[in-house]
Design an enzyme around this catalytic site. Structure first.
Site, PDB file in Angstrom:
ATOM      1  CD  GLU A  12      -2.876   0.956   2.383  1.00 30.68           C
ATOM      2  OE1 GLU A  12      -3.370   1.944   2.789  1.00 30.68           O
ATOM      3  OE2 GLU A  12      -3.222  -0.351   2.751  1.00 30.68           O
ATOM      4  CG  ASP A  13       1.525   2.859   3.021  1.00 33.00           C
ATOM      5  OD1 ASP A  13       0.594   3.284   2.392  1.00 33.00           O
ATOM      6  OD2 ASP A  13       1.326   2.588   4.448  1.00 33.00           O
TER       7      ASP A  13
END
Length: 746
Positions: free
Chosen positions: A90-91
């Protein structure tokens, strides 16, 4: 510094946390090979790099804390690894393929299951939230460990919630109380549920939380000797009867006390079980023997005995509970259970990933039963396109605060239903076919009405008939459980599909006529396919049936189709008519071409354009053009409030196909204004200015204001492109006491 050396520096910086994690795993894991855990730690350390959390701590601390929580639940290596990597997809720039190659498909399934859908565009925050939950439940169905990681992630986020703004604290705390604490309860993980509930109360009602904490602390100090005396008396009596047991006193967690005080309108002094004595024994027979012995010492309070061993809770929690009058005339609660029951109560379904003789993850029938509710959610959510209805049903199905009633089938099986349940709920809890064919019910041998409220101990018999015409719509008013309500709705959808299709088409056509169009204008094959994909239907009749029975609103469908229709039919046609001028055929306007434009419109260069000052677009931003009256084309960001709020008449003047020139552009700087929300501390503006200076960016203007709780700065900058701006914003976000940053549009 070389890449490998930099990785080693980052890894060694938090090696103690990693060592603590391994030490916890060594206590329950039969293998000593934690190479994959170390590999995950190294990758996460490098991937998150210099990222910081709102607290100012290095980001890598968060996945390590999540892994430590999972290790407390004694979970397997794959789950621990996924916990360490849960934010990598996600990051960071790592892909699912890279994670699969390094750690295998099982780990990437777990990581992807907890990855949010933020990168997909949705029309509202509620729609995004609903779709995230849909994804999470589907991932849970494939592997229940997905939700264990998600719950651990939420627990650490709640522990560090103080660094968020007040509004964000309340939003996250409410979601935790509505969804994550009930999920932990459903899975039987009381050790995490209690902490989630207490932390939620702390942020949702801090005054009540701290007042309760103070009063309980004072009562605890007053009653410590009292509880110790009771423990010693019970221990002595059990030793005399040769019963091996572990006995301890414990205070109840704040949230359960708060709910009792609020729901029953009681004061703290009126709550019987502020403190409880817990007795753990080896066998179920020992539980009942201890109960008899305790009753010999203390008098029980009438009506307070609960046998959750014979009749377990929905999450398979088992224990004997009773309230007794102590030696000084004060009531206290006693809980009696086996060591196995206690482990299940604390760890729930997570206990079945503990290593037993080298085997893990194999669930017996009782554990499979815990997931019945999940399968039901997955079954009815397929037929529920309305996201508000979906979220409301999720919250109802996860509601853990209502009491349950226990009733019996004619053969003596125990059925657990929510308080207020009726024979309709009982019938559908047996099987949907029983509910659909029900024509009556007997309770304790007596015929009752469909809206009869079941009481504890009722013996219920459902009367069915093959000639039954099916459930009545009135039953939806009488049913209490989400399972019964959804089964009734599904029956009507299936039986009345043809009528619903006709009715749905009529509603759609009526909505289209309001826009002075016909269905043939809107329904091209491409637009129909887009609508079907958006609402997850296989064919157009199914979508119309959903509209017909009320699952979808006709306005939802037609408005989306109409927007696409306008976008396609109202495209601006721009052609060159002579040197230096172009003709807009849709709006009948002539626009002067510019020699040195940084933006192109539909392939035509050098238009007379200007960048709007209300939103200050910079290269890299998504942009649109707006044909002004007499001043050419103004270029705006697509999220500019002035563009978003245009009325229908003015929206015809928007040029959609506007792009930044990708070749031959000069290194021109552009104005960009950002708003920084932060705490009001000394030298914070100095820290922000230092970050801006380090990026070589010029400041045009700075304004600021403060409130009791925070400071807000608006800074106008000279920026080359959106990438440079995002890099700067990420750097400022890492400064301690900076809460949020946003682009300004006026």
């Amino acid at each position: 510094m070389s890449f490998d050396r930099r990785k080693n520096v980052i890894c060694m910086r938090y090696k103690k946390m990693y060592d603590d994690l391994v030490a916890k795993m060594e206590k329950y894991h039969p293998s000593k090979d934690f190479a994959m855990v170390w590999q995950a730690y190294v990758l996460a350390s490098e991937a998150h790099g210099e990222q910081l959390r709102r607290s100012g701590e290095p980001y890598i601390i968060h996945p390590l804390e999540v892994a430590l929580i999972l290790a407390d639940l004694e979970l397997d290596i794959e789950t621990i690894v996924a916990g360490i990597l849960h934010d990598v997809l996600e990051d960071t720039s790592y892909s699912a393929e890279q994670i699969t190659e390094m750690f295998g498909a099982e780990v990437v399934l777990l990581v992807d299951g907890v990855t949010k859908l933020d990168k997909i565009e949705y029309t509202s925050k509620e729609e995004l939230q609903a779709e995230n939950y849909r994804k999470m439940f589907l991932a849970m169905a494939k592997d229940i460990r997905v939700i264990l990681i998600k719950i651990a992630d939420r627990l650490h986020n709640m522990r560090t919630l103080k660094y968020m703004t007040d509004a964000k604290q309340k939003e996250i705390a409410q979601e935790t109380l509505d969804i994550y604490a009930p999920l932990a309860h459903r899975l039987g993980i009381s050790t995490i549920r209690k902490e989630l509930e207490d932390l939620s109360l702390k942020y949702l009602n801090p005054e009540a939380y701290y007042d309760l904490a103070d009063k309980i602390q004072r009562k605890q100090s007053d009653r410590e000797e009292y509880i110790v005396k009771i423990v010693q008396e019970i221990k002595l009596k059990l030793e005399e009867n040769d019963i091996e047991a572990s006995i301890e006193g414990r205070p109840k967690h704040f949230f359960s006390i708060y709910k009792k005080m609020k729901n029953d309108n009681k004061t703290l002094d009126q709550i019987y079980d502020l403190f409880a004595v817990r007795v753990l024994v080896n066998t179920t027979i020992d539980c009942y023997e201890v109960l008899g012995i305790v009753h010999e010492i203390y008098k029980p309070v009438p009506g307070r005995f609960k046998d959750y061993i014979a009749m377990p809770k929905t999450n398979k929690y088992q224990s004997l509970h009773n309230t007794l009058i102590g030696p000084e005339g004060e009531p206290f609660e006693v809980q009696i259970r086996t060591f196995d029951m206690h482990r299940t109560a604390e760890y729930g379904i997570a206990a079945h990933w503990r290593y037993k003789e080298g085997k893990t993850g194999e669930m017996d029938n009782s554990e499979e039963a815990k997931l019945t509710w999940l399968r039901e959610i997955l079954e009815w959510q397929k037929d529920m396109s309305d996201n508000k209805e979906f979220m409301a049903t999720i919250r109802l199905d996860l509601d853990v605060f209502g009491e349950n009633v226990y009733c019996f089938t004619p053969k003596g099986s125990v059925i657990n239903l929510p308080t207020g349940a009726t024979p309709i709920d009982f019938a559908y809890s047996i099987h949907s076919a029983v509910g659909n064919k029900m024509v009556g019910a007997r309770v304790n041998g007596r015929i009752v009405s469909f809206d009869y409220k079941i009481e504890n101990g009722d013996r219920i018999e459902i009367i069915t008939s093959q000639n039954s015409r099916g459930p009545s719509m009135d039953w939806l008013r009488f049913a209490k459980s989400s399972k019964a309500k959804n089964k009734i709705s599904q029956w009507y959808k299936k039986v009345n599909k043809e009528e619903n299709v006709v009715h749905g088409k009529e509603l759609l056509e009526r909505e289209v006529k309001k826009k002075n169009l016909s269905m043939s204008d809107l329904l091209t094959p491409l637009r129909m396919k887009q609508a079907l994909n958006r609402y997850a239907f296989k064919d157009w009749d199914s979508l119309c049936a959903a509209v017909g029975h009320g699952g979808l609103k006709e306005g939802q469908i037609i408005n989306k189709l109409y927007e696409e229709y306008k976008r396609e039919t109202e495209k601006t046609k721009i052609i060159a008519v002579d040197d230096g001028w172009i003709q807009d055929t849709h709006h009948n306007l002539r626009i002067k071409q510019n020699v040195k434009g940084e933006v192109t419109i539909q392939g035509l260069d050098d238009l007379d354009i200007r960048l709007s000052r209300c939103c200050n677009p910079v290269p890299g931003d998504e942009i649109v053009g707006f044909i002004t009256r007499g001043r050419g084309v103004s270029v705006h960001r697509t999220d500019c409030v002035n563009i978003i709020n245009l009325d229908g008449e003015e929206r015809h003047r928007i040029l959609g196909e506007v792009e930044w020139r990708t070749e031959g552009t000069s290194k021109t700087s552009y104005l960009a204004e950002i708003k920084i929300i932060c705490s009001d501390r000394r030298s914070l503006l100095v820290d922000i200015s230092g970050a801006i200076d380090a990026e070589g960016i010029s400041v045009r203007n700075v304004t600021g204001r403060t409130t009791k709780e925070q400071a807000i700065f608006q800074i106008t900058l000279d920026i080359l492109d959106v990438a440079q701006l995002e890099k700067l914003c990420n750097k400022i976000r890492s400064i301690p006491d900076v809460y949020d940053i946003e682009r300004v549009t006026t």
